[in-house]
Scaffold this motif. Sequence first.
Motif: not given
Length: 355
Positions: A4-5, A111-113, A132-137
């Motif tokens: 899940t991006v 939840v990544h990274p 679930v990949v969090l975007a920067p930041d």
Amino acid sequence: MRDTVGRSAGAGAPPSTAAEADLRHHGDAETGPGLLDFAVNVRTGTPPPWLAERIRASVADLAAYPDPSAARRAVARRHRRDPAEVLLTAGAAEAFVLLARVLRPRRAVVVHPQFTEPEAALRAAGHRVERVVLAPDFTLDPQRVPEDADLVMVGNPTNPTSVLHPAAALERLARPRRVLVVDEAFADCVPGEPESLAARAGVPGLAVVRSLTKTWGLAGLRAGYLLADPGLVARLAEAQPLWSVSTPALVAAEACSTPEAVAEADAWAERLAADRAALAADLAALGLHVTPNAAASFLLVRAEKGEELRAGLRNRGIALRRGDTFPGLGPNWLRVAVRERDTALRMTRVLAQLL
């Protein structure tokens, strides 16, 4: 396995798939003889002499089977919990394995990274895992987590981003019929631990995993624990091998849970914050992007040709942690452990020459 991006503004490339990311790669693989270590997040100069002496003295009791009762009571007092809510483990890694073996989630979400061992344990136990990949930041948005997920795993502060999520945001992830696992291996890097959920016994489905490895320098001893409701603790204890936590590790858990030890850790966290801020400023001045709001004993940085930069530092005797084995990151991301000021300056001087 399905990712899940994150698609919020500023999201980067899609995360690594399970086949691409080496979930079993850890910072100790980056170190070696003669290398200045910025890859492993264990506090330098540890264990302190008083703790080392307690551990040495425990050797006299090795003829008896380990008795966890005193350590369990000490950990419970430290977090204002009932001893029935404490499970002592052979490091945080055993807690993740036990959770993966005991729970039967229909929809497990990580939840990544973040630290990759929780996902690796789930996959090894045969579970499908969504990311679930969090975007920067790397700010946590609880709404990103699927409503029907019945197992959610998240780090706080998160390895490798060093981001500290607000306790209120994490509590929004908790609900009946869901197990929420919060990895607090680096929580004692934060003075006063204001966002820790370790003492919040009333949060439904909450399991908090803690480690003594980082602050007290006990990676080789394997000492950690899990805090959860008595029912889940009992189920995990049934699956745990008998006497899995050694007598020296139990002695360490008891000793590190005293008010004096907690105060010592808090004083170190204050010094760490100053060293971290100075290192972050130095790295930013060199043109590297430093993930803001860092709260743990490391920084996550992004650099042009980061993999070449890491190799160049290694050739000059300095080890950093590669970032591409963390889902959601890539080869231009590097994790840098915070060291005392003089040691950090040795690294940044070499880095300046390479840049």
